[in-house]
Every structure is written in structure tokens, then in C-alpha cells.
Design a protein around this motif. Structure first.
Motif, PDB file in Angstrom:
ATOM      1  N   LYS A 186      13.442   8.470  60.669  1.00  0.00           N
ATOM      2  CA  LYS A 186      12.919   8.976  61.941  1.00  0.00           C
ATOM      3  C   LYS A 186      13.857   8.711  63.119  1.00  0.00           C
ATOM      4  O   LYS A 186      13.536   9.075  64.250  1.00  0.00           O
ATOM      5  CB  LYS A 186      11.549   8.345  62.217  1.00  0.00           C
ATOM      6  N   GLN A 187      14.974   8.095  62.863  1.00  0.00           N
ATOM      7  CA  GLN A 187      15.911   7.779  63.951  1.00  0.00           C
ATOM      8  C   GLN A 187      16.723   9.010  64.339  1.00  0.00           C
ATOM      9  O   GLN A 187      17.138   9.789  63.486  1.00  0.00           O
ATOM     10  CB  GLN A 187      16.862   6.670  63.518  1.00  0.00           C
ATOM     11  N   ARG A 188      16.939   9.187  65.651  1.00  0.00           N
ATOM     12  CA  ARG A 188      17.735  10.316  66.141  1.00  0.00           C
ATOM     13  C   ARG A 188      18.924   9.816  66.958  1.00  0.00           C
ATOM     14  O   ARG A 188      18.792   8.855  67.708  1.00  0.00           O
ATOM     15  CB  ARG A 188      16.861  11.262  66.977  1.00  0.00           C
ATOM     16  N   TRP A 189      20.040  10.512  66.786  1.00  0.00           N
ATOM     17  CA  TRP A 189      21.247  10.168  67.526  1.00  0.00           C
ATOM     18  C   TRP A 189      21.392  11.099  68.725  1.00  0.00           C
ATOM     19  O   TRP A 189      21.182  12.315  68.621  1.00  0.00           O
ATOM     20  CB  TRP A 189      22.474  10.299  66.627  1.00  0.00           C
ATOM     21  N   VAL A 190      21.796  10.500  69.861  1.00  0.00           N
ATOM     22  CA  VAL A 190      21.906  11.231  71.125  1.00  0.00           C
ATOM     23  C   VAL A 190      23.365  11.230  71.578  1.00  0.00           C
ATOM     24  O   VAL A 190      23.981  10.170  71.709  1.00  0.00           O
ATOM     25  CB  VAL A 190      21.017  10.601  72.214  1.00  0.00           C
ATOM     26  N   TRP A 191      23.902  12.414  71.818  1.00  0.00           N
ATOM     27  CA  TRP A 191      25.254  12.577  72.350  1.00  0.00           C
ATOM     28  C   TRP A 191      25.161  12.665  73.865  1.00  0.00           C
ATOM     29  O   TRP A 191      24.485  13.533  74.406  1.00  0.00           O
ATOM     30  CB  TRP A 191      25.883  13.838  71.769  1.00  0.00           C
TER      31      TRP A 191
ATOM     32  N   PRO B 152       9.533   9.179  79.030  1.00  0.00           N
ATOM     33  CA  PRO B 152       8.395  10.042  79.388  1.00  0.00           C
ATOM     34  C   PRO B 152       8.412  11.406  78.702  1.00  0.00           C
ATOM     35  O   PRO B 152       7.362  12.044  78.581  1.00  0.00           O
ATOM     36  CB  PRO B 152       8.533  10.186  80.913  1.00  0.00           C
ATOM     37  N   ILE B 153       9.579  11.878  78.256  1.00  0.00           N
ATOM     38  CA  ILE B 153       9.652  13.185  77.594  1.00  0.00           C
ATOM     39  C   ILE B 153       9.907  13.053  76.092  1.00  0.00           C
ATOM     40  O   ILE B 153      10.114  14.055  75.404  1.00  0.00           O
ATOM     41  CB  ILE B 153      10.764  14.058  78.222  1.00  0.00           C
ATOM     42  N   TYR B 154       9.860  11.836  75.598  1.00  0.00           N
ATOM     43  CA  TYR B 154      10.205  11.594  74.191  1.00  0.00           C
ATOM     44  C   TYR B 154       9.360  12.423  73.232  1.00  0.00           C
ATOM     45  O   TYR B 154       9.879  12.981  72.258  1.00  0.00           O
ATOM     46  CB  TYR B 154      10.058  10.104  73.887  1.00  0.00           C
ATOM     47  N   ARG B 155       8.068  12.505  73.486  1.00  0.00           N
ATOM     48  CA  ARG B 155       7.164  13.225  72.568  1.00  0.00           C
ATOM     49  C   ARG B 155       7.419  14.722  72.564  1.00  0.00           C
ATOM     50  O   ARG B 155       7.018  15.419  71.625  1.00  0.00           O
ATOM     51  CB  ARG B 155       5.701  12.964  72.946  1.00  0.00           C
ATOM     52  N   GLN B 156       8.079  15.238  73.605  1.00  0.00           N
ATOM     53  CA  GLN B 156       8.370  16.673  73.658  1.00  0.00           C
ATOM     54  C   GLN B 156       9.740  17.016  73.061  1.00  0.00           C
ATOM     55  O   GLN B 156      10.074  18.191  72.916  1.00  0.00           O
ATOM     56  CB  GLN B 156       8.343  17.163  75.108  1.00  0.00           C
ATOM     57  N   LEU B 157      10.524  16.026  72.722  1.00  0.00           N
ATOM     58  CA  LEU B 157      11.853  16.290  72.169  1.00  0.00           C
ATOM     59  C   LEU B 157      11.758  16.796  70.744  1.00  0.00           C
ATOM     60  O   LEU B 157      10.864  16.384  69.985  1.00  0.00           O
ATOM     61  CB  LEU B 157      12.699  15.009  72.206  1.00  0.00           C
ATOM     62  N   PRO B 158      12.641  17.698  70.327  1.00  0.00           N
ATOM     63  CA  PRO B 158      12.603  18.218  68.954  1.00  0.00           C
ATOM     64  C   PRO B 158      12.833  17.106  67.936  1.00  0.00           C
ATOM     65  O   PRO B 158      13.628  16.191  68.165  1.00  0.00           O
ATOM     66  CB  PRO B 158      13.746  19.242  68.924  1.00  0.00           C
ATOM     67  N   THR B 159      12.139  17.179  66.836  1.00  0.00           N
ATOM     68  CA  THR B 159      12.206  16.122  65.822  1.00  0.00           C
ATOM     69  C   THR B 159      13.101  16.468  64.637  1.00  0.00           C
ATOM     70  O   THR B 159      13.567  15.576  63.943  1.00  0.00           O
ATOM     71  CB  THR B 159      10.798  15.803  65.299  1.00  0.00           C
ATOM     72  N   GLN B 160      13.341  17.751  64.401  1.00  0.00           N
ATOM     73  CA  GLN B 160      14.114  18.160  63.226  1.00  0.00           C
ATOM     74  C   GLN B 160      15.434  18.830  63.598  1.00  0.00           C
ATOM     75  O   GLN B 160      16.019  19.529  62.777  1.00  0.00           O
ATOM     76  CB  GLN B 160      13.277  19.128  62.370  1.00  0.00           C
TER      77      GLN B 160
END
Length: 380
Positions: free
Chosen positions: A146-151, A360-368
Motif C-alpha cells: 500500500k506504500q506510494r512513492w512521490v516524485w 487533507p487530500i490523501y484519501r482523494q489521491l489515486p491508489t493504483q
């Protein structure tokens, strides 16, 4: 020989002491009462009870201390953000609940300890250090499902270099551009709740224009505009390139003495509007002359009638004549500062605030989502 009934009763009392003693002191009192009521227990059982009570009490103290220190990353609803390396090598303190304490954002935990990699929801990588090979991606580590990398990059696309090595690695982008998954501008305008009367137009205007520049390159468009403008206008040049560096505390007071500030970006790219506008011009109380993206991009973010765009003039000479005319007409000049009655400007300079604003916008970020071609995304 002790009867089964007595044995059962003693076991029940022992279990009662264990489950209902919350601190070491109460555990010892409970054991003492039990010993007084019944026969002397075996020494091994007593030692076992004391050990359990001590460990349990110690854990309570540790948990309390962790709470006081803001170490709440393990709480169920928290979003944990690991910053893999600090931008430009400048580290800030993450002690305590930074997001809540400084920015009123709860449930957001910032970390920079790489040993906590496996527990992070997001791992953020600042591109500048990757580009210079000062830092490297942890591709050798197993990434949690479930971890996501952010550029992360606040540079114009032309200055990011080759992005192809990072294809199929990043899930989210973080940039000043509105097309990014997480938009982090250099600044923004805020509507005042009440008309602002706190701003006083500086009266100590001594120079027609000024420019603070560190990266002066002849092939930059802004360099050519400056050279032409300086033929017809008195422009004071500061910064490393002019061998007249300004200490931080002198920057805004110096610029405030100029009628106009040349908020010239080093790269012309859509929506690329930096601190040159938000801090150097607006916070100094002068009128910015802007060179960068088209006028519409400035109008989308800046206060109305707050800037003068180079592209609005048929020649740099015509621009110089217009600026000089404003210095001689206070009413027209002050019209470019009247926005301060209805708006104020907020700067984003602390990387911690930028990271906190993800939550605050984490839940709206794409997951896949996965960026198969990071270079293609950056071409606006």
C-alpha cells in the motif's frame, strides 16, 4: 495435600491480580493481599508476577512518553509520510506533532528516519538530489503493497534533466503545477475577511527598478530584457551575479526602496511563478514587472491589477517609458497596490508545511496509479 477447590480458588485470585493491576505498585499490593489470605506461594510464581507487573508498568511509561514526544506514527488513522532526503540538504526538526502544532493538520506524521521505511504510507523523493546523484532510490528494498512513492520537484520541466530512469517507479507527482497530483505553489493570494488597513505604501522610493539575480546567463531571455530595459530605466542590480549580495534581513527593505521589481523567471514555462513574485515583489511592497508564463497564468493566481507583464508591450523601450511615467503619477502607481486592501499573500517556504498539506487530500489521491513515462507527464 491441598484440595482441587482451594487450588482453583488460588488460581482465580492470581488471575484477578494480573488482569486488574495497571501499575507496578498496585500489582505488589494485590500480591501482598493474596499472600496474606492464603499460604505462602512458591517463589517462582511470585517472581513471575513481579516481572509481569514491572514490564507492564514500564510499557505504560514508554507509551506515555512516546505520546508526549509526538511519536504517534503507529496510531491507526494516521498518515505517515517519510521524506527520504531533505531538499538541498537543509534539515528541519520533526520533533512532536509538527503538522498539528504548526499548521492545524491532525493525523499527519512526518518522518525522515529511513529505518521506518516499511511503515510509511508515502515516501517523498526530491528530484534535485536524484538528478545530481547525491541521493538514490531504495529500489533494493521491498516496497509494502500500500506504500506510494512521490516524485517532488518545484523546478520547471526544462530544468529537471533526464527523467527516463524513473519510469514505472513513482505513483504520485508533487509540483507547483496544477496538473500534479499534489500541487504545492510558491505562494498564493488569500481573501481578507475584513478590508486591510495595515499595509502602508512605502514612501522611501529611491530607484525606478531593482533586480536581485544569482543565476545570470546571457542566453536567458530575462538577461536580454534586462540589458535593453537598463538602457532606458535606472535599474539597481543586486545579488551574487552583480557581486552585491544581500543578506536575508536586508532583502525586502532594499527592494522596498524601488518602485518596481523585475520578477523575471529564469525559465518561461506554464504556471512557473516563483518566490520572485510572491516574496521579492509583493512582500517588499513594490510593483512586480513579470517575465515568465503568459499573462493568463499570472491572472489565475495573483491579486487583480497587481503586476505589469513584459509581453503587454510592443517593445522593451515602450515598457521603460510606461514604468517611468508611473513613477511620476502617484495615483496611477498606487492603483497597482490597492489590491492589498482586499487580499494578502501567503508564502510557502517550509518543506514541512508542504508535506503536511498532503494529508487533507490523501484519501482523494489515486491508489493504483503508476507513471510509466515521467517525462511525458512533465511536458505541459
Amino acid at each position: 495435600m491441598m484440595s482441587n477447590k482451594n487450588i482453583t480458588k488460588r488460581q482465580t485470585n492470581a488471575q484477578f491480580c494480573y488482569f486488574h493491576s495497571t501499575l507496578m505498585g498496585s500489582s505488589i499490593r494485590c500480591i501482598a493481599k493474596w499472600r496474606k489470605t492464603h499460604l505462602q506461594p512458591p517463589k517462582t510464581l511470585l517472581v513471575l508476577f513481579l516481572a509481569i507487573s514491572f514490564i507492564y508498568s514500564w510499557l505504560l511509561v514508554v507509551n506515555k512518553q512516546q505520546h508526549l514526544n509526538g511519536s504517534n506514527a503507529s496510531l491507526p488513522n494516521n498518515i505517515t509520510i517519510l521524506l527520504w532526503h531533505w531538499p538541498y540538504g537543509t534539515r528541519y526538526s520533526l520533533a512532536g506533532d509538527v503538522c498539528l502544532k504548526d499548521y492545524g493538520i491532525s493525523g499527519c506524521v512526518l518522518m525522515d528516519n529511513r529505518t521506518l521505511y516499511g511503515s510509511a504510507d508515502l515516501v517523498v523523493f526530491h528530484h534535485f538530489e536524484l538528478k545530481l546523484h547525491k541521493q538514490h532510490l531504495p529500489v533494493h528494498l521491498r516496497r509494502p503493497a500500500k506504500q506510494r512513492w512521490v516524485w517532488l520537484s518545484l523546478e520547471a520541466p526544462q530544468n529537471n534533466g533526464n527523467l527516463s530512469p524513473y519510469n514505472n517507479l513513482f505513483n504520485l507527482t508533487m509540483s507547483y503545477h496544477s496538473h500534479a497530483d499534489v500541487t504545492v505553489p510558491y505562494g498564493k493570494r488569500l481573501q481578507r475577511k475584513k478590508p486591510g488597513l495595515d499595509f502602508i505604501i512605502p514612501k522611501n522610493k529611491s530607484y525606478e527598478a531593482c533586480w536581485v539575480v544569482t543565476n545570470y546567463q546571457k542566453w536567458h531571455k530575462r538577461s536580454a530584457v534586462f540589458q535593453e530595459l537598463n538602457k532606458n530605466l535606472n535599474v539597481q542590480l543586486y545579488g551574487l551575479s552583480a557581486k552585491k549580495p544581500l543578506p536575508k534581513e536586508a532583502l525586502l527593505p532594499t527592494i522596498s526602496r524601488c518602485y518596481f521589481y523585475l520578477a523575471f523567471e529564469n525559465t518561461q514555462s506554464p504556471q512557473y511563478i516563483t518566490e520572485k513574485l510572491w516574496r521579492n515583489a509583493f512582500q517588499a511592497g513594490t510593483v512586480p514587472v513579470v517575465l515568465g508564463p503568459p499573462r493568463r497564468d499570472y491572472e489565475a493566481v495573483a491579486p487583480p491589477n497587481s503586476f505589469i507583464h513584459v509581453d503587454d508591450f510592443k517593445s522593451i523601450k515602450a515598457l521603460a517609458e510606461y514604468l517611468r511615467g508611473l513613477t511620476k503619477d502617484p495615483e496611477k502607481y498606487n492603483a497597482y497596490l490597492n489590491w492589498r486592501q482586499d487580499y494578502m499573500v501567503k508564502l510557502y517556504t517550509d518543506w514541512r508545511e508542504r508535506l503536511c498539506n498532503i494529508c487533507p487530500i490523501y484519501r482523494q489521491l489515486p491508489t493504483q496509479k503508476v507513471y510509466e513515462d515521467l517525462r511525458a507527464w512533465a511536458k505541459w
